[in-house]
Design a protein around this motif. Sequence first.
Motif, PDB file in Angstrom:
ATOM      1  N   LYS A   1     137.118  61.092 151.751  1.00  0.00           N
ATOM      2  CA  LYS A   1     138.632  61.275 151.261  1.00  0.00           C
ATOM      3  C   LYS A   1     139.268  62.482 151.045  1.00  0.00           C
ATOM      4  N   LYS A   2     138.442  63.632 150.899  1.00  0.00           N
ATOM      5  CA  LYS A   2     138.973  65.127 150.624  1.00  0.00           C
ATOM      6  C   LYS A   2     138.078  66.255 151.276  1.00  0.00           C
ATOM      7  N   LYS A   3     138.441  67.105 151.644  1.00  0.00           N
ATOM      8  CA  LYS A   3     137.495  68.104 152.345  1.00  0.00           C
ATOM      9  C   LYS A   3     137.181  68.886 150.839  1.00  0.00           C
ATOM     10  N   VAL A   4     136.007  69.358 150.847  1.00  0.00           N
ATOM     11  CA  VAL A   4     135.360  70.403 149.770  1.00  0.00           C
ATOM     12  C   VAL A   4     135.025  71.650 150.384  1.00  0.00           C
ATOM     13  N   VAL A   5     135.510  72.613 149.712  1.00  0.00           N
ATOM     14  CA  VAL A   5     135.739  73.926 150.090  1.00  0.00           C
ATOM     15  C   VAL A   5     135.218  74.874 149.088  1.00  0.00           C
ATOM     16  N   PRO A   6     134.731  76.194 149.344  1.00  0.00           N
ATOM     17  CA  PRO A   6     134.318  77.257 148.597  1.00  0.00           C
ATOM     18  C   PRO A   6     135.344  77.343 147.367  1.00  0.00           C
ATOM     19  N   GLY A   7     134.656  77.459 146.017  1.00  0.00           N
ATOM     20  CA  GLY A   7     135.549  77.386 144.796  1.00  0.00           C
ATOM     21  C   GLY A   7     136.037  76.102 144.056  1.00  0.00           C
ATOM     22  N   ASP A   8     135.552  74.886 144.948  1.00  0.00           N
ATOM     23  CA  ASP A   8     135.594  73.703 144.317  1.00  0.00           C
ATOM     24  C   ASP A   8     134.474  73.416 143.371  1.00  0.00           C
TER      25      ASP A   8
END
Length: 145
Positions: free
Chosen positions: A98-105
């Motif tokens: 449902k959502k992209k997970v990116v650096p910093g998350d």
Amino acid sequence: MEINMLGIKEIMEIIPHRAPFLLIDRIEELNPGISAVGYKAVSYGEPFFLGHFPQEPVMPGVLIVEALAQTGAVAILSLEENKGKTAYFAAINNVRFKKKVVPGDVLKLECEIIKSKGPLGVGRAFASVDGEPAVSAELTFMVQK
């Protein structure tokens, strides 16, 4: 018996995963055999970001599912009768990204064991970032020596 806060050392005493494939940084809630809530701080230094994708780093969805499975494994393998065993995937169902997970998350990883009979069990798993759903799945596992 609910247990609060497990660090990396305590997690490695329960599950066999090691770097670079240990995908949980800490467990904040643990109810052995019933549920676990963990966290993964996603850093740009993760090896998978070298190729996924260099121009727009995104954590692979399958690794988020694996992090959820590891969280469920902590819950099920923390039972006294399962100490020293491994939880293997038997099935993955109803996965939704449902959502992209990116650096910093920071991924919040939740797994509740909804069925357990003998060595087989099913966990209902959810990953979120800042309260927003990222991944949901139903994970079937088999516990073996």
